[in-house]
Design a protein around this motif. Structure first.
Motif, mmCIF file in Angstrom:
data_model
loop_
_atom_site.group_PDB
_atom_site.id
_atom_site.type_symbol
_atom_site.label_atom_id
_atom_site.label_comp_id
_atom_site.label_asym_id
_atom_site.label_seq_id
_atom_site.Cartn_x
_atom_site.Cartn_y
_atom_site.Cartn_z
ATOM 1 N N LEU A 1 0.808 -1.213 0.000
ATOM 2 C CA LEU A 1 0.000 0.000 0.000
ATOM 3 C C LEU A 1 0.847 1.272 0.000
ATOM 4 N N TRP B 1 -4.694 2.934 -4.755
ATOM 5 C CA TRP B 1 -5.256 1.652 -4.322
ATOM 6 C C TRP B 1 -5.201 0.624 -5.452
ATOM 7 N N VAL C 1 -6.050 4.151 0.927
ATOM 8 C CA VAL C 1 -4.942 3.372 1.479
ATOM 9 C C VAL C 1 -5.052 3.305 3.002
ATOM 10 N N GLN D 1 -7.799 0.889 4.036
ATOM 11 C CA GLN D 1 -7.460 -0.510 3.799
ATOM 12 C C GLN D 1 -6.328 -0.989 4.704
#
Length: 238
Positions: free
Chosen positions: A118, A202, A164, A167
């Motif tokens: 990421l 992403w 990001v 997640q």
């Protein structure tokens, strides 16, 4: 100065600002609020301090600002303390001076960048930018309009990294949204959100495309290590 990459086991260097490097200024200058917004240098030892009354007051105030983010763990809220120290020094009336030139170059191997999950390593830069915004909106600093451009810059970057952050299991939606809420930055977040940039970060990670564009551009413009340090040497000699 960030954005530098080493290629082929550090045989080549890509420096996006190579043509603009100049000799470091000889005389430091007093810094106002708008000139104390460096991001990278605060983490790699660019700052120097005198252990006097002004520094002690600044350090105490910086810790106070960090700990006002009491919904976060102590490690997270204090990780940006080096960034706040010059601001805290200015706030408590200590002398704050600096050089108006780049003094430290920071970089990483391109392969390291490509393999980051990421785009983050030991900490999530997007979320830390949001934490900076929260501190810049505290009771001591909120009324300071000279800091508005810095606030917008950090909230914009937080918006770019929003998907990001959500997640990233170390952050997640609840912590990210809660920090926006507690800092009073909801309207600022939506105004600065860059959804396409957030989505592209992403998607690059999802499909393993991180570094694809960089490989082509950097290999085309990189210089050998010997040439790179020769340029740096000539900058120092004036």
């Amino acid at each position: 100065m960030s954005g530098n990459f080493f290629l082929d086991n550090c045989s080549y260097v890509f420096c996006p600002h190579l043509k603009t490097l100049r000799k470091t200024a000889a005389d430091p200058e007093n810094l106002d609020w708008t000139k104390m917004n460096a991001w990278d240098a605060s983490f790699i030892g660019c700052h120097a301090y005198t252990m006097g009354p002004g520094f002690r007051k600044a350090l105490q105030k910086a810790y106070e600002w960090c700990d006002q983010l009491d919904w976060l763990d102590s490690y997270t809220r204090r990780l940006m303390l080096p960034f706040y120290l010059p601001l805290a020094g200015r706030f408590v009336g200590a002398k704050v001076a600096g050089l108006p030139e780049v003094c430290v170059l920071r970089g990483m191997q391109l392969s390291e960048y490509e393999n980051l999950n990421l785009g983050t390593s030991g900490w999530n830069s997007g979320f830390l930018m949001l934490c900076v915004y929260a501190v810049l909106k505290n009771g001591d600093l909120e009324s300071n309009r000279e800091l508005d451009p810095i606030r917008r810059r950090f909230m914009k970057n937080a918006g770019v990294w929003s998907l990001v952050c959500i997640q990233d299991k170390r952050v997640g939606f609840r912590k990210f949204a809660g920090t926006i809420q507690r800092s009073g930055g909801k309207s600022e977040f939506w105004a600065q959100l860059r959804i396409w940039q957030a989505l592209s970060l992403w998607l690059k990670n999802l499909f393993g495309l991180r570094g694809y564009k960089a490989r082509r551009k950097y290999r085309r413009e990189a210089v050998t290590v010997d040439k790179f340090f020769g340029i740096l040497d000539s900058c120092q000699k004036g």
